[in-house]
Every structure is written in structure tokens, then in C-alpha cells.
Enzyme design. Structure first.
Site, PDB file in Angstrom:
ATOM      1  N   ASP A 465       0.866  -1.179   0.000  1.00 48.97           N
ATOM      2  CA  ASP A 465       0.000   0.000   0.000  1.00 48.97           C
ATOM      3  C   ASP A 465       0.907   1.236   0.000  1.00 48.97           C
ATOM      4  O   ASP A 465       1.608   1.507   0.979  1.00 48.97           O
ATOM      5  CB  ASP A 465      -0.886  -0.023   1.249  1.00 48.97           C
ATOM      6  CG  ASP A 465      -1.884   1.116   1.284  1.00 48.97           C
ATOM      7  OD1 ASP A 465      -1.707   2.101   0.526  1.00 48.97           O
ATOM      8  OD2 ASP A 465      -2.843   1.044   2.081  1.00 48.97           O
ATOM      9  N   HIS A 466       0.866   2.001  -1.108  1.00 50.62           N
ATOM     10  CA  HIS A 466       1.779   3.133  -1.254  1.00 50.62           C
ATOM     11  C   HIS A 466       1.442   4.288  -0.310  1.00 50.62           C
ATOM     12  O   HIS A 466       2.252   5.211  -0.125  1.00 50.62           O
ATOM     13  CB  HIS A 466       1.771   3.642  -2.702  1.00 50.62           C
ATOM     14  CG  HIS A 466       3.132   4.008  -3.201  1.00 50.62           C
ATOM     15  ND1 HIS A 466       4.066   4.633  -2.411  1.00 50.62           N
ATOM     16  CD2 HIS A 466       3.723   3.848  -4.407  1.00 50.62           C
ATOM     17  CE1 HIS A 466       5.170   4.844  -3.099  1.00 50.62           C
ATOM     18  NE2 HIS A 466       5.002   4.368  -4.322  1.00 50.62           N
ATOM     19  N   ARG A 467       0.271   4.262   0.313  1.00 47.45           N
ATOM     20  CA  ARG A 467      -0.051   5.288   1.311  1.00 47.45           C
ATOM     21  C   ARG A 467       0.756   5.072   2.586  1.00 47.45           C
ATOM     22  O   ARG A 467       0.962   6.014   3.362  1.00 47.45           O
ATOM     23  CB  ARG A 467      -1.550   5.250   1.645  1.00 47.45           C
ATOM     24  CG  ARG A 467      -2.482   5.545   0.486  1.00 47.45           C
ATOM     25  CD  ARG A 467      -3.930   5.309   0.873  1.00 47.45           C
ATOM     26  NE  ARG A 467      -4.147   3.924   1.303  1.00 47.45           N
ATOM     27  CZ  ARG A 467      -5.316   3.466   1.752  1.00 47.45           C
ATOM     28  NH1 ARG A 467      -6.361   4.289   1.824  1.00 47.45           N
ATOM     29  NH2 ARG A 467      -5.438   2.204   2.114  1.00 47.45           N
TER      30      ARG A 467
END
Length: 493
Positions: A465-467
Site C-alpha cells: 500500500d503506497h499510502r
């Protein structure tokens, strides 16, 4: 006064449930924890178990009918009330109250708050007294049983999971078992005699003594395995715990091959989605829509891991056979301990780093996916992880997971090594930050000391998850995982 049995809310997205089959009928006595009915939910087909003792008084919802959560589906009288009426005494007045009848069982990644006041939900699977699976003789209808037993629908086993990169296989209970239309009478099994001694040798029925170690007998009892069907490899043909494990894997492999065989519908046909399939479709679409996925792949040299597994099996240091999946789970636990940001969730515009490492292993069932969880892996040795995994296998043979065993994963592993898959990427299970896709161990060309050679390697791909996770952190995590797997002696510490 009767107590109300209401339609329980078995998942956070469930709005209504459907009665597949009543297991009890009006007038039947019900013990605490005994199955009452099979209920179809949006996550799985579950067995509804009673929290109290009593007598089923009236059924309000027929088989095949649906009702919203909270609706009254049956009435049950307390056992004391029936006894009082039978003795001619007036029944004490009591205010009717809802009967708690189910615990929440969640699908992958969902959080559940199971309490000790709630009974356990189990997967639909035929069982006999003692939790053991019925043998062919016990299932065969007899004249006596046809008169005394109510017809029951047969249930098809439907759960298999690949759990190893080079031949390991785990099978888990069918959370979406199919119910066939043909009724079958099941004869009541005779009571099981108590064993006179744990290590005593039993008569195999053909005049020969059945020899088995106490540990093997206990494992067979837990898994519902008939010892007479197991070939012993110990002294004088004695059945060992390892023989039981191998027997279970052979049975699982047979079921797995049946599951993965082509069973598509006819061209041009239309198949309605089950409640579980609808939930999976919704959650996976949500994951891809809301979570910005990115993927990182690394190739791992597995020669030393293969030698470690073979050595542990040959020296019999552990009673349980350590699988490749056990090794991968342990390596992930160590790597997650050094990169805790991977063991996190995106919550309310913030990042929550979980205090424990709970690793879920993706499990394929006939119509969907579940995620059994090995909890607090940071505290477990390789042997303890192997034991935890074996307990899940034994439970799958008996039938049924608790809600706690199917919820709370903070990191997931999806292993398709059994299918010979060389590379794939998995979809993140919300609200986790990552999932690891494990492929098969293959013989591939490698360069050693400037020379071309053949090595055993495995491709692993992390979905992140790039967040929560940046690319450099994801890359370092996979490098750390690779380092542990390529130096597996560190996993024994």
C-alpha cells in the site's frame, strides 16, 4: 415462556441470512454448543450453535427462506421449564429474552470481537460423536437407522489450500459447502470405548495388533483418522506421528487435485454469485480501487532452505514435519520485526503500526477465500509455528474454525507453489499494508563464482500500500526476507 432465537449478524456487511437446513426439529432437546441450523451468510455457510440448553419449541423460518438480521427464526423453551411441566408443576414466569446463538466469523482482514459469551461457529461438515468424521460403514443407511433417523442432506467437502512451495499442502474446512439435494439417512454411531491405556496396541480387526505411539494415537484422534488405514513406518510397523501427518497430506493432495480439476459451467451458461463470492468481489474491488498498489519482486536462493527441511525430516528432531510454508512464515515474522511499517494499517488519515505480528495464510475454498491466522508470530519459534499450522490442519479434518482464527491478520501470505506457478502478484487484504505472493521452487540457471550452474530458486512478490510504504522500504523488507531464507539456520534460533 419461550426464548427467541434471532437471525444473528455474522459479519459487518450482513443484512440478512438464509436457512439452508434445520438440524433440530420442534420437540428436540438442544444441548449447550449443539448445532441448530445451517445458515447462509454473505461470507460463508455456517453452522448456528446454541448458547443455552433447552427444547426447540417452534420454527418460525422455513428452510430456503431468508430473514433480516434480528428477526425471530425460532423459539426455544428452557430445559427446566419442560421438566417442570412434565411433573405437573406450574411453569415459572420469565421474561422472554433473545438467545445469543452465533459468534461473528470474519473473512480475510476483517476485525472481529469474539467474546467468551458467544458460541463457536464451524464450517459445514458431517460429523459423528467425538468430532470424528463418519466412516463408510457409519454413513451406510440401515433398516434401523432409516426408521429412527430423520433424512439429512449430504454435504460435499470443498476446501483445499496450497501451503508449500515444493509439495506441501494444507486442506481447510469448506466455508461454503454445497448441499446436495439427495437426502441420505445417517446411522447413529456406536459409542466410542475409552482407551485402556494411551500406548496400548489395538486389534486391527484381522487378527493382527495395531501398533501406534501415544502421540500418533492422539494426533489421529484429533484429526479423525482411522489408524487401521495408516501404514506404519516405525519398528515392527508401528504407526508414528509422522505417519499420521503424511497420511493427512496424502488425503489433502487427493482433495486438492479434485478441486483444481476443470469444473467450469457449460458455454453460454450463467452462474449466480453466492453470498461469499459477492463479498469477495466487493472487497477485492474496494482494495484495488482505494489502495494504491505497487509491486516488488525478488528471487531467493532456496538450496539451504531445502537442505534444512530435508535435514529436519531425516533427523526427526521435530515430531511435526516442518513445511516450506512454516519456514516462510518464520522468515516473514523476523523481517516484519525489523520493518514494522510493513506490519501496519491505514486508518483515519493515519498509520497504525500493530503491536503483534499476526500472519494469515490465504486459503482457497470451493467458492472463495478465507484467511486462517497464526497469531503473535514474533513470539513463536519455527517449531511453534509448525505446531500452530498443524493444529489448523487437524482442525480442518475435524471441521471448523473459530472467529478468532479467521480474523485479525496484520500481514498475509498467498502461496501458489503447489500449482507450479513461477510468478504472480496478490491483491492486498484491507486494511493490511502488504501481502506476499510465494511461487514455486524451481531449478533455474544461476551464476556462482563466475560459472553457470543450476540452482533452486523461488520468486516472491510483495504487494504494498503506497499510502503506508515507500518503494525503498518495501525493497529493504524483501531483501531482509531474502537474507533470512538464504540463511535458514537463523530461523532455528
Amino acid at each position: 415462556m419461550s426464548n427467541e432465537i434471532t437471525m444473528p449478524k455474522l459479519s459487518d456487511t450482513m443484512e440478512e441470512g438464509k436457512i439452508l437446513r434445520w438440524l433440530k426439529h420442534p420437540g428436540d432437546k438442544i444441548a449447550r454448543g449443539e448445532a441448530i441450523a445451517e445458515v447462509e451468510t454473505d461470507k460463508a455457510d455456517m453452522v448456528l450453535e446454541s448458547f443455552e440448553e433447552g427444547v426447540l419449541d417452534q420454527i418460525k423460518l422455513n428452510e430456503g427462506e431468508s430473514a433480516p438480521v434480528g428477526a425471530v427464526i425460532a423459539l426455544m423453551k428452557s430445559a427446566s421449564a419442560k421438566d417442570s411441566r412434565a411433573e405437573g408443576k406450574p411453569m415459572p414466569s420469565a421474561e422472554a429474552k433473545p438467545l445469543p446463538a452465533a459468534a461473528v466469523m470474519e473473512n480475510p482482514g476483517a476485525e472481529a470481537a469474539a467474546t467468551s459469551e458467544l458460541p463457536v461457529l464451524t464450517a459445514v461438515k458431517p460429523k459423528i460423536a467425538g468430532g470424528r468424521q463418519p466412516s463408510a460403514k457409519q454413513i451406510a443407511p440401515t433398516a434401523a437407522s432409516e426408521k429412527t433417523q430423520k433424512p439429512r442432506k449430504s454435504i460435499a467437502p470443498a476446501a483445499v489450500v496450497t501451503d508449500g512451495s515444493a509439495g506441501d499442502l494444507h486442506v481447510h474446512p469448506a466455508m461454503s459447502a454445497n448441499l446436495s439435494a439427495a437426502p441420505t439417512a445417517i446411522a447413529a454411531p456406536p459409542p466410542r470405548p475409552e482407551p485402556s491405556a494411551p500406548a496400548a496396541d489395538a486389534d486391527a480387526g484381522d487378527g493382527h495388533k495395531l501398533r501406534a505411539s501415544p502421540l500418533a494415537r492422539r494426533a489421529a484422534e484429533e484429526a479423525g483418522v482411522d489408524l487401521s488405514h495408516v501404514r506404519g513406518t516405525g519398528p515392527e510397523g508401528r504407526v508414528t506421528k509422522r505417519d499420521i501427518d503424511n497420511f493427512i497430506r496424502e488425503q489433502q493432495l487427493f482433495k486438492f487435485r479434485r478441486l483444481v480439476s476443470p469444473r467450469e459451467g457449460a458455454p453460454g451458461s450463467r452462474e449466480e454469485l453466492s453470498a461469499m463470492r459477492k463479498t469477495i468481489a466487493k472487497r477485492m474491488a474496494q482494495s484495488k480501487r482505494e489502495i494504491p498498489h505497487f509491486y516488488v519482486t525478488v528471487e531467493v536462493a532456496m538450496e539451504d532452505a531445502v537442505r534444512l527441511k530435508d535435514s529436519l525430516e531425516a533427523t526427526e528432531l521435530f515430531e511435526e514435519t516442518v513445511t516450506y510454508n512454516d519456514i516462510i512464515v518464520k522468515a516473514c515474522a523476523l523481517a516484519l520485526g525489523r520493518y514494522p511499517r510493513i506490519n501496519a494499517s491505514y486508518e483515519d488519515e493515519g498509520i497504525f503500526i500493530h503491536p503483534n505480528i499476526n500472519i494469515g495464510v490465504a486459503v482457497a475454498v470451493e467458492d472463495g477465500l478465507i484467511l486462517p491466522v497464526i497469531r503473535e508470530c514474533e513470539r513463536l519459534s519455527l517449531l511453534e509455528i509448525s505446531r500452530a499450522a498443524h493444529r489448523l490442519v487437524a482442525k480442518s479434518s475435524r471441521g471448523g474454525f473459530t472467529s478468532d482464527e479467521l480474523s485479525g491478520a496484520t500481514f498475509s501470505i498467498s502461496n501458489m507453489g503447489m500449482l507450479g506457478i513461477e510468478h504472480f502478484a496478490a491483491v492486498i487484504v484491507p486494511p493490511q499494508a502488504a501481502i506476499l505472493a510465494v511461487s514455486a521452487i524451481k531449478d533455474r540457471p544461476v551464476i556462482r563464482n563466475g560459472q553457470l550452474a543450476v540452482g533452486k530458486t523461488m520468486m516472491v512478490t510483495g504487494s504494498f500500500d503506497h499510502r503506508i510504504v515507500d518503494g525503498v522500504v518495501a525493497g529493504r523488507f524483501l531483501q531482509e526476507l531474502k537474507r533470512f531464507l538464504e540463511n535458514p539456520s537463523s530461523l532455528l534460533l
